[in-house]
Each structure stands twice: as C-alpha cells, then as structure tokens.
Design a protein around this motif. Structure first.
Motif, PDB file in Angstrom:
ATOM      1  N   CYS A 105      -7.988 -16.358  21.302  1.00 41.96           N
ATOM      2  CA  CYS A 105      -7.974 -16.704  19.880  1.00 41.96           C
ATOM      3  C   CYS A 105      -9.397 -16.701  19.356  1.00 41.96           C
ATOM      4  N   MET A 106      -9.530 -16.957  18.078  1.00 39.94           N
ATOM      5  CA  MET A 106     -10.851 -17.126  17.492  1.00 39.94           C
ATOM      6  C   MET A 106     -11.191 -18.617  17.538  1.00 39.94           C
ATOM      7  N   HIS A 107     -11.226 -19.290  16.392  1.00 41.39           N
ATOM      8  CA  HIS A 107     -11.654 -20.688  16.309  1.00 41.39           C
ATOM      9  C   HIS A 107     -10.500 -21.675  16.451  1.00 41.39           C
ATOM     10  N   GLU A 108      -9.267 -21.184  16.422  1.00 39.99           N
ATOM     11  CA  GLU A 108      -8.098 -22.046  16.484  1.00 39.99           C
ATOM     12  C   GLU A 108      -6.943 -21.267  17.082  1.00 39.99           C
ATOM     13  N   PHE A 109      -5.921 -22.011  17.490  1.00 40.99           N
ATOM     14  CA  PHE A 109      -4.706 -21.358  17.969  1.00 40.99           C
ATOM     15  C   PHE A 109      -3.515 -22.220  17.567  1.00 40.99           C
ATOM     16  N   VAL A 110      -2.340 -21.613  17.595  1.00 42.64           N
ATOM     17  CA  VAL A 110      -1.123 -22.322  17.210  1.00 42.64           C
ATOM     18  C   VAL A 110      -0.193 -22.398  18.414  1.00 42.64           C
ATOM     19  N   ALA A 111      -0.001 -23.621  18.888  1.00 42.78           N
ATOM     20  CA  ALA A 111       0.935 -23.865  19.982  1.00 42.78           C
ATOM     21  C   ALA A 111       2.301 -24.226  19.397  1.00 42.78           C
ATOM     22  N   SER A 112       3.294 -24.255  20.249  1.00 41.56           N
ATOM     23  CA  SER A 112       4.660 -24.562  19.795  1.00 41.56           C
ATOM     24  C   SER A 112       5.353 -25.501  20.781  1.00 41.56           C
ATOM     25  N   ALA A 113       6.024 -26.499  20.247  1.00 43.45           N
ATOM     26  CA  ALA A 113       6.823 -27.420  21.067  1.00 43.45           C
ATOM     27  C   ALA A 113       8.300 -27.035  21.034  1.00 43.45           C
ATOM     28  N   ARG A 114       8.583 -25.786  20.721  1.00 39.07           N
ATOM     29  CA  ARG A 114       9.975 -25.334  20.581  1.00 39.07           C
ATOM     30  C   ARG A 114      10.773 -25.572  21.858  1.00 39.07           C
ATOM     31  N   LYS A 115      10.221 -25.182  22.999  1.00 45.29           N
ATOM     32  CA  LYS A 115      10.947 -25.318  24.258  1.00 45.29           C
ATOM     33  C   LYS A 115      11.135 -26.782  24.642  1.00 45.29           C
ATOM     34  N   ILE A 116      10.114 -27.603  24.355  1.00 43.24           N
ATOM     35  CA  ILE A 116      10.222 -29.030  24.652  1.00 43.24           C
ATOM     36  C   ILE A 116      11.323 -29.661  23.804  1.00 43.24           C
ATOM     37  N   LYS A 117      11.405 -29.257  22.547  1.00 40.19           N
ATOM     38  CA  LYS A 117      12.455 -29.765  21.669  1.00 40.19           C
ATOM     39  C   LYS A 117      13.839 -29.378  22.190  1.00 40.19           C
ATOM     40  N   GLU A 118      13.964 -28.136  22.660  1.00 39.61           N
ATOM     41  CA  GLU A 118      15.242 -27.670  23.178  1.00 39.61           C
ATOM     42  C   GLU A 118      15.656 -28.442  24.430  1.00 39.61           C
ATOM     43  N   GLN A 119      14.669 -28.803  25.255  1.00 44.79           N
ATOM     44  CA  GLN A 119      14.958 -29.459  26.531  1.00 44.79           C
ATOM     45  C   GLN A 119      15.193 -30.960  26.397  1.00 44.79           C
ATOM     46  N   SER A 120      14.396 -31.623  25.540  1.00 44.83           N
ATOM     47  CA  SER A 120      14.440 -33.090  25.501  1.00 44.83           C
ATOM     48  C   SER A 120      14.698 -33.681  24.127  1.00 44.83           C
ATOM     49  N   GLY A 121      14.604 -32.853  23.073  1.00 47.95           N
ATOM     50  CA  GLY A 121      14.754 -33.369  21.715  1.00 47.95           C
ATOM     51  C   GLY A 121      13.467 -33.870  21.112  1.00 47.95           C
ATOM     52  N   VAL A 122      12.384 -33.869  21.903  1.00 54.20           N
ATOM     53  CA  VAL A 122      11.076 -34.285  21.400  1.00 54.20           C
ATOM     54  C   VAL A 122      10.509 -33.183  20.507  1.00 54.20           C
ATOM     55  N   THR A 123      10.107 -33.550  19.294  1.00 57.50           N
ATOM     56  CA  THR A 123       9.611 -32.575  18.332  1.00 57.50           C
ATOM     57  C   THR A 123       8.090 -32.588  18.254  1.00 57.50           C
ATOM     58  N   THR A 124       7.555 -31.623  17.536  1.00 60.39           N
ATOM     59  CA  THR A 124       6.109 -31.589  17.293  1.00 60.39           C
ATOM     60  C   THR A 124       5.655 -32.861  16.585  1.00 60.39           C
ATOM     61  N   MET A 125       6.435 -33.341  15.630  1.00 59.74           N
ATOM     62  CA  MET A 125       6.079 -34.573  14.932  1.00 59.74           C
ATOM     63  C   MET A 125       6.021 -35.756  15.888  1.00 59.74           C
ATOM     64  N   ASP A 126       6.944 -35.810  16.841  1.00 58.71           N
ATOM     65  CA  ASP A 126       6.930 -36.890  17.832  1.00 58.71           C
ATOM     66  C   ASP A 126       5.644 -36.850  18.661  1.00 58.71           C
ATOM     67  N   ILE A 127       5.253 -35.664  19.071  1.00 56.96           N
ATOM     68  CA  ILE A 127       4.020 -35.511  19.859  1.00 56.96           C
ATOM     69  C   ILE A 127       2.810 -35.925  19.030  1.00 56.96           C
ATOM     70  N   ALA A 128       2.808 -35.513  17.765  1.00 59.21           N
ATOM     71  CA  ALA A 128       1.693 -35.864  16.877  1.00 59.21           C
ATOM     72  C   ALA A 128       1.575 -37.382  16.724  1.00 59.21           C
ATOM     73  N   LYS A 129       2.710 -38.056  16.550  1.00 58.28           N
ATOM     74  CA  LYS A 129       2.694 -39.516  16.413  1.00 58.28           C
ATOM     75  C   LYS A 129       2.233 -40.182  17.714  1.00 58.28           C
ATOM     76  N   ARG A 130       2.652 -39.663  18.834  1.00 60.86           N
ATOM     77  CA  ARG A 130       2.281 -40.251  20.129  1.00 60.86           C
ATOM     78  C   ARG A 130       0.786 -40.074  20.405  1.00 60.86           C
ATOM     79  N   LEU A 131       0.186 -39.002  19.916  1.00 55.53           N
ATOM     80  CA  LEU A 131      -1.252 -38.792  20.107  1.00 55.53           C
ATOM     81  C   LEU A 131      -2.071 -39.947  19.536  1.00 55.53           C
ATOM     82  N   LEU A 132      -1.551 -40.604  18.492  1.00 59.67           N
ATOM     83  CA  LEU A 132      -2.255 -41.742  17.906  1.00 59.67           C
ATOM     84  C   LEU A 132      -2.434 -42.866  18.926  1.00 59.67           C
TER      85      LEU A 132
END
Length: 279
Positions: free
Chosen positions: A172-199
C-alpha cells in the motif's frame, strides 16, 4: 464532451496509487475537461511525484493531514488550493502578489476573479503552521516524512493480514483498508465492535465502514509519526480482540464513562444544550 471537471483522489482511499492517472488526464484534456486532484493523501507522495506532472489542473492540500495541522473535531481546518497558471486569473480575491519592482507583497484581485467568496480569510494560523512545518523540514525532510508514512503503513499491514482480510493487496501507500467480513461471518463480531473494543486498549479506532467498496471496512493510516513500539502494540491489540469471546467484544467498551450511546436516537433527537442534573 459533457464533462467539465473530473475529481480524483490520488493515491486513493484504498492506499493505492492510480497508475493510469496520466492517461485519464489526457483523455479529459483532449475534450476540454479539467482534472481536480483531492490532496487528502498527499502525505504519501511528498518529494516523490508532483500532481501537476500527472495531469492535475487544480488541487487542494489538507494542511491537517499532510502539514501537521490538528486532525479531527478540534480543528481548525484549512485547505489551500493550487492551480495551473491559466486558472490563476479566476481565483477568488484577494491573493498575495509579489511586486518585483518595489520588492514587497500586496493583496490584489485577479483580472477575471469573482471577487470575495467570504469576508474572512479562513484559519490563517493553521496555514502559517503548515508553512513553518514545510520550511523546517525542507525538501529532504518532507520526502522522508512520506517514506516513513508508507513504511509504517506497510509494516502494519504485514502484521495484521494473517488475521484480518486485506482485499486490495499486500502492499500500500500511506494507508490500507482491512476487512472484518470473515470475522463477522464466523462470530458475529463487526468492525464497529472491534473499533469500540480498541478503546479499552487505549487506542482511538481507525476510520470504519469507509470506503464503501470494502465490506466491514477498517481504514488504517498510522502516518509517519508512530514508533515501532506503538505499531506493534496496535497490531497486538487487534490480534487479541479478534480472538476474544464475541460477547466480550460486542459489549465493549468496558472502561469508558459511557459505553455505547444510541447513535440513531442521538441523530434523530440531538441534545444540543447542557443542563445541570437535578439534585
């Protein structure tokens, strides 16, 4: 023939450089169109390439992102615009003009200008800050800033790609875009859930659900300023979160004064003033 201006972000929001940008610009110029460059990601190419060389006719610079201005809700923000010489007569007034005969600067109105577009000059202070930053680093320093931004992003990508999907490549250049799509499919955990947990781990979450072309998107941009220790700690936190029980992550954050406000209700019924609690 109906296209007046084409706006493009380069490098783009996926952190990729548009290699065909010069061809696109030539196509537009051949029918009288102009190319407007969104300089949001200029911090990836400082000292490496010039937007004018790959066809840009006008461009705004994000002082808050490229030249050390504060980023986010606090501001202040400012976006200076650069144009090719043939567009200079149309710039809004006033512009700073250098008089070579008198050896001084003055304010002037371009010959085809529409005049003032507002009565205030904007956040002049943040423009000065950006100017001082440029003069302090110089050409070599600005180039190194971009090199470090790209290095940090690629290092972080290498640390997370084994547990987070990165749909658009291993570089990538200065940034990249990851995806929690597979994690959501497996456990129901979404990108928003991960973002909140990072706090809970002491990290401000990256931009989520943008760009829209990536499902469960997580746009990660470490910039040139983060240390190796911080990058490793962030990657470790993400790895840990992705392996935590779903109920724990979906209930996050657990360490903040407010857990998760009702965002829909907040948007529909905003509380715009504060009142003292009843005793």
């Amino acid at each position: 023939e109906r296209t007046a201006v084409f706006m493009v972000t380069n490098p783009n929001t996926l952190g990729l450089f548009e290699r065909d940008i010069a061809k696109v610009a030539d196509m537009l110029h051949s029918v009288g169109g102009l190319v407007y460059i969104d300089g949001a990601n200029m911090n990836a190419i400082l000292g490496k390439t010039r937007p004018g060389d790959f066809g840009g006719d006008m461009m705004h610079y994000n002082v808050h992102k490229t030249f050390t201005g504060p980023h986010g809700a606090g501001g202040p923000g400012a976006g200076p615009i650069a144009v090719r010489d043939f567009l200079a007569p149309f710039l809004p007034a006033p512009v700073v003009t250098y008089d070579t005969a008198k050896n001084w600067y003055s304010l002037s109105t371009p010959v085809k200008s529409i005049g003032h577009v507002r009565t205030f000059f904007g956040n002049v202070g943040i423009l000065l800050r950006g100017y001082f930053y440029i003069r302090t680093l110089g050409g070599k320093g600005l180039r190194e800033a971009s090199e470090n931004a790209v290095l940090n992003a690629n290092y972080l990508l290498s640390q997370v790609k084994d547990f987070l999907e990165v749909p658009h490549g291993d570089r990538c250049m200065h940034e990249f875009v990851a995806s929690a799509r597979k994690i959501k499919e497996q456990s129901g955990v979404t990108t928003m859930d991960i973002a909140k947990r990072l706090l809970d781990y002491g990290f401000h979450a990256p931009t989520v659900y943008f760009p829209l072309v990536v499902e469960e998107a997580m746009m990660i941009e470490p910039t040139e300023t983060e240390s190796l220790q911080t990058l490793d700690a962030f990657a470790t936190a993400l790895r840990t979160i992705c392996n935590e029980p779903a109920d724990l992550v979906k209930g996050a954050p657990h360490t903040t004064a407010v857990c998760r406000p009702d965002e829909v209700n907040a948007a529909r019924k905003p509380v715009l003033c504060w009142s003292a609690p009843e005793c």
